[in-house]
Design an enzyme around this catalytic site. Structure first.
Site, PDB file in Angstrom:
ATOM      1  N   SER A 126       0.818  -1.207   0.000  1.00 41.41           N
ATOM      2  CA  SER A 126       0.000   0.000   0.000  1.00 41.41           C
ATOM      3  C   SER A 126       0.854   1.260   0.000  1.00 41.41           C
ATOM      4  CB  SER A 126      -0.917   0.015   1.230  1.00 41.41           C
ATOM      5  OG  SER A 126      -1.807  -1.069   1.198  1.00 41.41           O
ATOM      6  N   ALA A 127       0.255   2.344  -0.446  1.00 44.13           N
ATOM      7  CA  ALA A 127       0.930   3.637  -0.445  1.00 44.13           C
ATOM      8  C   ALA A 127       1.204   4.073   0.993  1.00 44.13           C
ATOM      9  CB  ALA A 127       0.069   4.675  -1.155  1.00 44.13           C
TER      10      ALA A 127
END
Length: 672
Positions: A45-46
């Protein structure tokens, strides 16, 4: 995303993203966007999404955290840093490749960042699908982070992971990143944090759920807990100032382990030194305690002659301790053993053919006890000891000394008639003085008497240690055979695919494994042990870390000997040698299993006779796992009818439990 908690900023700086991203993607590591790791089958994930999740979870020191879909392990690391050394973090994933990546990343982080190594919570990684409802996870956590989209209908299963005091979950539900809060009164509240797009978590099939529940139940049945050691506190009053009794016990345990290799002796020594049978920590503080691991070549076990079937179970009738006036030669030799199946090593226990017994030579100097002032006697033998040590370590002798009876100052104690094995009593004294079993081992036929000695004299931890050792060896035999059978099946499947190309559906070369909670310890329970090593117990034997003994194998063993040469080329020689070694290992596993099968009935009788509930559960599990073979063995057929009825009752109870699980899933509208 603006980070408002300084602790989260420190955590993200302490765990740099480029350390967790695989090398092909390092160029993307510092960008605030998700990364697709195609080779391992997951996304990272970012950073701003991870920061938002951590802010919402509000982790504090001491938290228990579950990271679902842990992937590369970066959120697991953040959670460990925020939870501190008093916390606990578990990462789960259904992809073995992801767990392998996470394990390596976390180990490198601990090596490269000393601050993280010192302040972070211990981390465990597990191959597991969170939607399989296993007891070991239910109601355990303060916070849960989920790295994949969860169907609305399955949110309740995540809430069940939180403890009775409540807790927080951050999970993508459909297209929403939600904070799900459980209050102490059981109330559950949802709050949307943002809109997100996550890949969906893979849901297990009903059959996988049932299999995992049964596997966990079987795992619980195989567990025998050894209580913590009381050695140092028992003998504290006898030691001179500054004496380190814990170091004495640890040194004795290491000596046992050194002589016993990675055998049951070493495992018992490790359990003695640690005072527990908890899973072993892997290097650098990262445990992968429930990842399935393959048994590599050269780990086959070697069976010995079975002595259990001929070992009588001594009755546990009480016998009084009294002053013994008979003149017994202190140096009387023990009867020559007929079959040396050693419990905790390879050679005979004791003084090595005369002189000071090993338990005295190691302990007397450290404790400054002086010469022995009493002894335990049996038919044809006398073993020296110290009254103060016996009273400190044995409930019965302590009570006898303080009873005020006429013989309370006795200096000679007669062993009960059922306890006539010098070796068993010498092993008992070795435990009393050094808190572990002797490096030289214990004859397999003497093991029931060693247990009897522990019960009779009131050394309850010794009884549990013996029980755990027997259980471990029994299960190791079954696991070694299962590993070989699984490897053979995999090879057969691979060959079939190669020979039958084009006959199956596209991509039919194998299905993607879904993690269902099936697990084995990668380190063993309580230390080293399992199917590799050099110990043998009740006819179970383990090799010395290499192929099975060629001399005992006949043609197969001879073919494995590279010195015999071959008429083929070097490639043919290597292939033939590998095939012969593989055949010898398979034969060794089969013989080991046959020995365990023959021992299962007598072990169940032993457990029933002495009230060894842990060993009873393990043996029942083994019998049910191998019922066709065990039920036709002489040892099983000679069991009392009541024990056979107990096996049947256990099978019926488990069948009903399985039906109940299926019925519950049907009522819940399960999948397939």
């Amino acid at each position: 995303m603006i980070i408002t908690r300084e602790a989260i900023s420190r955590a993200m700086l302490a765990c740099p993203r480029d350390l967790f991203v695989p090398p092909p993607h390092r160029a993307e590591a510092l960008a605030d966007r998700p990364i697709r790791v195609e080779a391992a089958g997951f996304n990272i994930s970012a950073p701003h999404v991870q920061a938002a999740a951590l802010e919402a979870l509000a982790l504090e020191p001491g938290c228990r955290v579950l990271d679902v879909g842990c992937g590369c392990g970066i959120v697991t690391a953040y959670a460990a840093y925020l939870s501190g050394s008093r916390g606990e973090v578990v990462g789960v994933d259904i992809r073995p490749a992801a767990l392998e990546l996470a394990t390596g990343n976390l180990q490198r982080l601990r090596q490269q960042n000393l601050e993280f190594s010192e302040v972070a919570a211990p981390i465990s990684l597990e191959l597991h699908n969170v939607f399989v409802p296993l007891r070991r996870h239910a109601g355990r956590y303060d916070a849960v982070h989920v790295g994949g989209a969860v169907p609305e209908s399955r949110v309740g299963e995540l809430v069940a992971l939180l403890g009775p005091r409540g807790g927080r979950i951050v999970a993508p539900v459909a297209s929403e990143l939600r904070l799900i809060t459980k209050l102490p009164d059981g109330t559950v509240r949802h709050r949307v944090l943002s809109s997100v797009a996550f890949s969906e978590l893979e849901l297990p099939r009903d059959v996988e759920v049932v299999q995992a529940i049964e596997a966990e139940r079987s795992e619980r049945a195989r567990r025998v807990e050894v209580p913590g050691s009381t050695f140092a506190s028992d003998l504290a009053g006898l030691a001179p100032p500054g004496a380190d009794l814990a170091a004495l016990a640890a040194e004795a345990a290491r000596a046992t382990e050194a002589e016993g290799g990675s055998s049951a002796a070493g495992a018992a020594a490790a359990a003695t030194a640690e005072g527990t049978s908890s899973p072993r920590k892997a290097a650098n503080g990262v445990r992968a305690e429930r990842m399935e691991v393959d048994v590599g070549p050269g780990k086959a076990t070697k069976p010995a002659r079975s002595a259990l079937t001929a070992a009588a179970v001594a009755p546990a009738s009480p016998v009084d301790i009294s002053r013994e006036d008979a003149d017994v030669d202190d140096g009387a030799a023990a009867p020559a053993p007929s079959d040396r199946g050693a419990v905790a090593g390879g050679a005979a226990a004791g003084s090595g053919g005369g002189g000071v017994p090993a338990y005295l030579s190691r302990a007397a100097a450290a404790l400054q006890l002086g010469p022995p002032d009493c002894g335990l006697v049996g038919p044809g033998w006398r073993l020296p000891a110290h009254r103060r040590v016996l009273q400190a370590r044995c409930e019965l002798l302590r009570a006898h000394a303080g009873s005020g009876m006429r013989d309370s100052d006795a200096t000679t104690f007669a062993a009960p008639p059922e306890l006539d094995s010098r070796e068993a009593v010498e092993a008992f004294l070795h435990y009393v003085y050094l808190d572990c079993l002797p490096p030289g081992g214990v004859e397999s036929s003497a093991m029931p008497q060693l247990i009897h000695a522990g019960i009779y004299f009131g050394c309850h931890r010794l009884v549990k240690l013996c029980e755990w050792l027997l259980a471990k060896e029994l299960m190791a035999a079954g696991e070694a055979a299962a590993a070989k059978a699984s490897a053979a099946s995999s090879r057969a499947g691979t060959q079939g695919q190669g020979q039958g190309q084009g006959q199956g559906p596209p991509g039919g070369g194998g299905s993607r494994e879904r993690a269902s909670g099936r697990s084995t310890s990668s380190g063993g329970s309580g230390g080293s042990g399992g199917s590799g090593g050099s110990g043998k117990i009740f006819g179970f034997a383990t090799g010395a870390g290499g192929p099975a003994d060629a001399s005992a194998r006949g043609p197969a063993g001879a073919a494995a000997d590279p010195s015999r040469g071959s008429t083929g080329g070097s490639g043919g020689d290597a292939a033939a040698a590998a095939a012969a070694t593989e055949a010898a290992e398979a034969a060794a596993a089969e013989e080991l299993l046959a020995s365990a099968v023959a021992s299962a009935g007598p072990l169940l009788a032993l457990a029933d006779e002495y009230g060894l509930d842990g060993l009873r559960g393990v043996t029942l599990q083994f019998i049910l796992d191998h019922f066709e073979a065990v039920s036709s063995s002489e040892g099983y057929r000679s069991m009392p009818r009541g024990l056979a009825d107990a096996v049947a009752a256990e099978a019926v109870a488990r069948y009903r439990e399985l039906l109940g699980s299926l019925e519950r899933m049907a009522l819940q509208g399960g999948g397939d």
